[in-house]
Structures are given as structure tokens and as C-alpha cells.
Design a protein around this motif. Sequence first.
Motif, PDB file in Angstrom:
ATOM      1  N   GLU A  10     -31.128 -89.521 -39.028  1.00  0.00           N
ATOM      2  CA  GLU A  10     -29.759 -89.299 -38.581  1.00  0.00           C
ATOM      3  C   GLU A  10     -29.752 -88.682 -37.178  1.00  0.00           C
ATOM      4  N   GLY A  14     -28.360 -90.351 -33.720  1.00  0.00           N
ATOM      5  CA  GLY A  14     -27.317 -89.679 -32.945  1.00  0.00           C
ATOM      6  C   GLY A  14     -27.786 -89.392 -31.523  1.00  0.00           C
ATOM      7  N   GLU A  15     -29.020 -88.918 -31.389  1.00  0.00           N
ATOM      8  CA  GLU A  15     -29.559 -88.617 -30.057  1.00  0.00           C
ATOM      9  C   GLU A  15     -29.721 -89.888 -29.234  1.00  0.00           C
ATOM     10  N   VAL A  17     -27.817 -92.522 -29.360  1.00  0.00           N
ATOM     11  CA  VAL A  17     -26.499 -92.904 -28.833  1.00  0.00           C
ATOM     12  C   VAL A  17     -26.080 -91.954 -27.712  1.00  0.00           C
ATOM     13  N   LEU A  18     -26.313 -90.664 -27.896  1.00  0.00           N
ATOM     14  CA  LEU A  18     -25.967 -89.719 -26.823  1.00  0.00           C
ATOM     15  C   LEU A  18     -26.841 -89.959 -25.591  1.00  0.00           C
ATOM     16  N   ARG A  42     -27.489 -96.761 -38.783  1.00  0.00           N
ATOM     17  CA  ARG A  42     -27.129 -95.373 -38.427  1.00  0.00           C
ATOM     18  C   ARG A  42     -26.753 -95.291 -36.945  1.00  0.00           C
ATOM     19  N   GLU A  44     -25.303 -97.696 -35.275  1.00  0.00           N
ATOM     20  CA  GLU A  44     -23.942 -98.233 -35.196  1.00  0.00           C
ATOM     21  C   GLU A  44     -22.911 -97.188 -35.646  1.00  0.00           C
ATOM     22  N   PHE A  45     -23.279 -96.421 -36.670  1.00  0.00           N
ATOM     23  CA  PHE A  45     -22.376 -95.361 -37.130  1.00  0.00           C
ATOM     24  C   PHE A  45     -22.080 -94.397 -35.980  1.00  0.00           C
ATOM     25  N   TRP A  46     -23.128 -93.930 -35.316  1.00  0.00           N
ATOM     26  CA  TRP A  46     -22.923 -92.952 -34.233  1.00  0.00           C
ATOM     27  C   TRP A  46     -22.274 -93.581 -33.011  1.00  0.00           C
ATOM     28  N   GLU A  47     -22.557 -94.861 -32.757  1.00  0.00           N
ATOM     29  CA  GLU A  47     -21.854 -95.534 -31.645  1.00  0.00           C
ATOM     30  C   GLU A  47     -20.355 -95.532 -31.918  1.00  0.00           C
ATOM     31  N   GLY A  48     -20.002 -95.805 -33.160  1.00  0.00           N
ATOM     32  CA  GLY A  48     -18.588 -95.837 -33.537  1.00  0.00           C
ATOM     33  C   GLY A  48     -17.937 -94.469 -33.482  1.00  0.00           C
ATOM     34  N   ARG A  49     -18.718 -93.411 -33.650  1.00  0.00           N
ATOM     35  CA  ARG A  49     -18.148 -92.068 -33.624  1.00  0.00           C
ATOM     36  C   ARG A  49     -18.144 -91.479 -32.219  1.00  0.00           C
ATOM     37  N   PHE A  50     -19.317 -91.387 -31.607  1.00  0.00           N
ATOM     38  CA  PHE A  50     -19.363 -90.732 -30.293  1.00  0.00           C
ATOM     39  C   PHE A  50     -18.512 -91.466 -29.257  1.00  0.00           C
ATOM     40  N   ASN A  51     -18.405 -92.797 -29.372  1.00  0.00           N
ATOM     41  CA  ASN A  51     -17.605 -93.512 -28.372  1.00  0.00           C
ATOM     42  C   ASN A  51     -16.105 -93.295 -28.529  1.00  0.00           C
ATOM     43  N   LEU A  52     -15.699 -92.635 -29.615  1.00  0.00           N
ATOM     44  CA  LEU A  52     -14.297 -92.213 -29.706  1.00  0.00           C
ATOM     45  C   LEU A  52     -14.003 -91.154 -28.643  1.00  0.00           C
TER      46      LEU A  52
ATOM     47  N   THR B  59     -14.240 -98.756 -29.452  1.00  0.00           N
ATOM     48  CA  THR B  59     -15.556 -98.114 -29.368  1.00  0.00           C
ATOM     49  C   THR B  59     -16.613 -99.127 -28.946  1.00  0.00           C
ATOM     50  N   ALA B  62     -16.221 -99.314 -25.200  1.00  0.00           N
ATOM     51  CA  ALA B  62     -16.690 -98.070 -24.574  1.00  0.00           C
ATOM     52  C   ALA B  62     -18.217 -98.026 -24.581  1.00  0.00           C
ATOM     53  N   ARG B  66     -20.417 -97.593 -21.299  1.00  0.00           N
ATOM     54  CA  ARG B  66     -21.241 -96.383 -21.174  1.00  0.00           C
ATOM     55  C   ARG B  66     -22.721 -96.746 -21.037  1.00  0.00           C
ATOM     56  N   MET B 103      -6.751 -87.866 -28.275  1.00  0.00           N
ATOM     57  CA  MET B 103      -7.521 -88.323 -29.425  1.00  0.00           C
ATOM     58  C   MET B 103      -6.617 -88.338 -30.651  1.00  0.00           C
ATOM     59  N   ALA B 108     -10.432 -90.847 -34.221  1.00  0.00           N
ATOM     60  CA  ALA B 108     -10.667 -89.909 -33.121  1.00  0.00           C
ATOM     61  C   ALA B 108     -10.263 -88.500 -33.551  1.00  0.00           C
ATOM     62  N   LEU B 111     -12.908 -87.015 -35.743  1.00  0.00           N
ATOM     63  CA  LEU B 111     -14.057 -86.551 -34.961  1.00  0.00           C
ATOM     64  C   LEU B 111     -13.726 -85.233 -34.269  1.00  0.00           C
ATOM     65  N   ALA B 129     -23.819 -84.431 -22.680  1.00  0.00           N
ATOM     66  CA  ALA B 129     -24.682 -85.593 -22.897  1.00  0.00           C
ATOM     67  C   ALA B 129     -23.828 -86.862 -22.897  1.00  0.00           C
ATOM     68  N   TYR B 130     -22.685 -86.815 -23.579  1.00  0.00           N
ATOM     69  CA  TYR B 130     -21.864 -88.027 -23.672  1.00  0.00           C
ATOM     70  C   TYR B 130     -21.199 -88.367 -22.330  1.00  0.00           C
ATOM     71  N   ILE B 158     -25.431 -82.621 -34.380  1.00  0.00           N
ATOM     72  CA  ILE B 158     -25.392 -83.936 -35.027  1.00  0.00           C
ATOM     73  C   ILE B 158     -25.392 -83.786 -36.552  1.00  0.00           C
TER      74      ILE B 158
END
Lengths: 234, 167
Positions: A10, A14-15, A17-18, A42, A44-52, B59, B62, B66, B103, B108, B111, B129-130, B158
Amino acid sequence: MNYQDQTLREILAGEYVLGTRRGAARRRFERLMKKDPGLRERVEFWEGRFNLLAEAVSPVTPPERVWTVVEDRTAGARRGDGGIWNALSFWRGLALTASGLAVALMVYVGLRPAPEAPPAGVAVLADEARQAAWTVTLVVDDSQAKRLKVTALPSVAPKPDRSFELWLLPESGAAPVSLGLLPEAGSAVLAVPGKAVPALSRTSALAVSLEPRGGSPTGAPTGPVLYQGRLLAL
Amino acid sequence: MGDRDAFARLYRLTSPNLFGLALRILGRRSLAEEALQDAFVNIWRHAADFRPERAAPQTWLAAIVRNRALDLLRASPPEDPPAEDPEIETWASADLGPLEKAMAGDEAKALLECMKRLQAKQRQAIALAYYHGLAHGDLARHLAEPIGTVKTWIRRGIEQLKRCLEA
């Protein structure tokens, strides 16, 4: 590293994607991901979250020259020898989503100053030729009551002695439930009837049938289904 | 609606937000324009890869912008560290209220609620980082903290986000 450890997987996803790991560590993870679909999932999950987080960015309109270059560069790509274009249905899906986005933004802009609850979902009702006829916005207020704001587009052609009736197609496969009659021009707000509320989600499928004026006399669709669409959750 | 029309419409709708994102990451207008151009060419070419059942369009778009911006950032690293960024200050503060309006979608919002539960330092590291493409080493320098500390913030952040998002 033990790449089977769930917590570690996990964190690495996550890292990734960041983008906090660079160089060899990043490339090692990419190789790993290629042969491990669970890890890819996993990511794809974080791409969908962090890109929000992109939604929180202040918009800046790019100069027109960017679009000019994009148009030039993609004009050539279109004359390619098929390949990706064989999957035209996916492209159509994106096009349809784009109209969903258009509605979403229109609704956001339109609703912002009003004290109304934000829209929970939007749909475009289109015919078989993908000609859009109505836009639908689902609003759920604090008391969980659901309303649909429907707007007729100029392409709607009224039919004498007939009404357009909107139906919810429940996910369960149960019989369609009437949501009311659609306007032939302009906008209307439909209060969702109590019995339709539980089955109406932010991603429900919708259909429009042609009925005798005033709506179906039987409570079920009696005429042809002319338009369909699915809500897109916001 | 033809493919070209849909594409033009998609560009008009989404490019201001996506350009804002690219600018944020790259800090330089000319590079941000390049990132946006490349990203939209990729979107046109790879439209068939979009899987509506797996990703929301916003997303997905984005992520493409990104990723391209991060490639360009690595190819030409900035000479100066990222300038003071008031939006990062907000993420590092105790009050995330100013972010609520932007958001507002369900996902959003979820999150954002989970980000609120992180420690301010964890949140700040994730935001840097983002939005600025800082790797572990850059983060340590930028925040003047040992690299091990920064890695722990990200890692714990995370883990906690995952528990919160899936709760």
C-alpha cells in the motif's frame, strides 16, 4: 523488501503515485507492477485518490497557442492506420463523459451562489444517434430527499398528443419506476417519488419513453424507449 | 458530437484546472504549456485506454497531466527551490476550510476529511510531493528535516489515509 506484505504494498503504491521515490527505486517498482496486477490495482486506487487534489488548484486559462499546437499535433495522429482507433467505443464513452463534465461544470457555476445542495450526479439523455436531448441533475438535500432538475435542449421535438416520460431502471433489474414527465422546452424540477428514492443512486440508468399525453396510463412504459442515459456521480 | 468536437470541448472545459496543476508543479509557464500540450496529445492518442469503470474522468486527466509535468520537472530541475506557496501553507495549517469549496465532489470531500485527520506535518509533506513533485530528498531539504523523518511522515500519512478512506 517483502513485496507480499500488504501494508508495504500500500505504501509503495501510494509513494509511487506521489512520486517520492526516484531513479532505481522507482524503476524497480515499475518492473514489479508489470507482473503484479494486484499492485497495479493499488496504484490505480491511489491515482484515483491523490489526483482529487488537483481539484483544489486555482484554475489558470492557458494561452490559445497551446490548443493550436495540440490541434496540429493530433491532426496527424488521426490519419494513423487504425490501431487505437479500432476501440472507437471507448472514445465515444469519453465523448459522452465529456458532455457529462460540461453539464457538471454548468451546474456548478449555476448553483454556486444559491443556497441549494450541490449536485450529486448528472446525466445526458441521448437518442441512438447520441444526439443529446435533456440534461438531468440529481440533487440530494440534507433530509435525503432527492430531486431531479431536467433541462430540455433545443433538439427536443415535441410530439402532438404525446408526453416524454422519464424512467429509473433499477440496478436490481426490477421494473422501471416512473420519475415524471419531461419538459419539451426549458427546465423543470421533478421531486423523486418516495418509492423510487431507494433505487435511485448517483449512477442510476435512466430511460425516456414516448407515452400518451399525461404519461403512461399503466404505471409501466407503454411506448418506445427513445432516449437513455446514466447518471455520472459528482 | 464528433470526436474532434468532443475533444475540443473537453479541452475547453478541463484545461484551466489542468494548466493550474501543471503550473503548480513546474513553476515555469513555458514548461507548463509544454506539459499541457503533450498531455492533451496523449489524451487524444490514448483515449481508448480510458476505463470509465476504473477511473473518474477528472482524475484520469489529472494523472496524465501530472505525470507529464513530473517527467519535465525531472528533465529540467528548477534552479531555485519552490517559492512560498500559500496553498501549501493552507494544507500545513490546522484549518482546511478554504479547501472545502474547491473539493466539493463526494470523493474529493471524503479525501479532504481524511486529510484533516492527519498530522499537519504529514499533510504538508503529501501536499508538497503532490503539488510540487518533491521526492524524499527534496522534501527533507525543503523542510529542513532528516530524510528518515520525512519518509515516516509520508508513510504514516498513506497508511492512515488508506484506513480512513476505506472505513
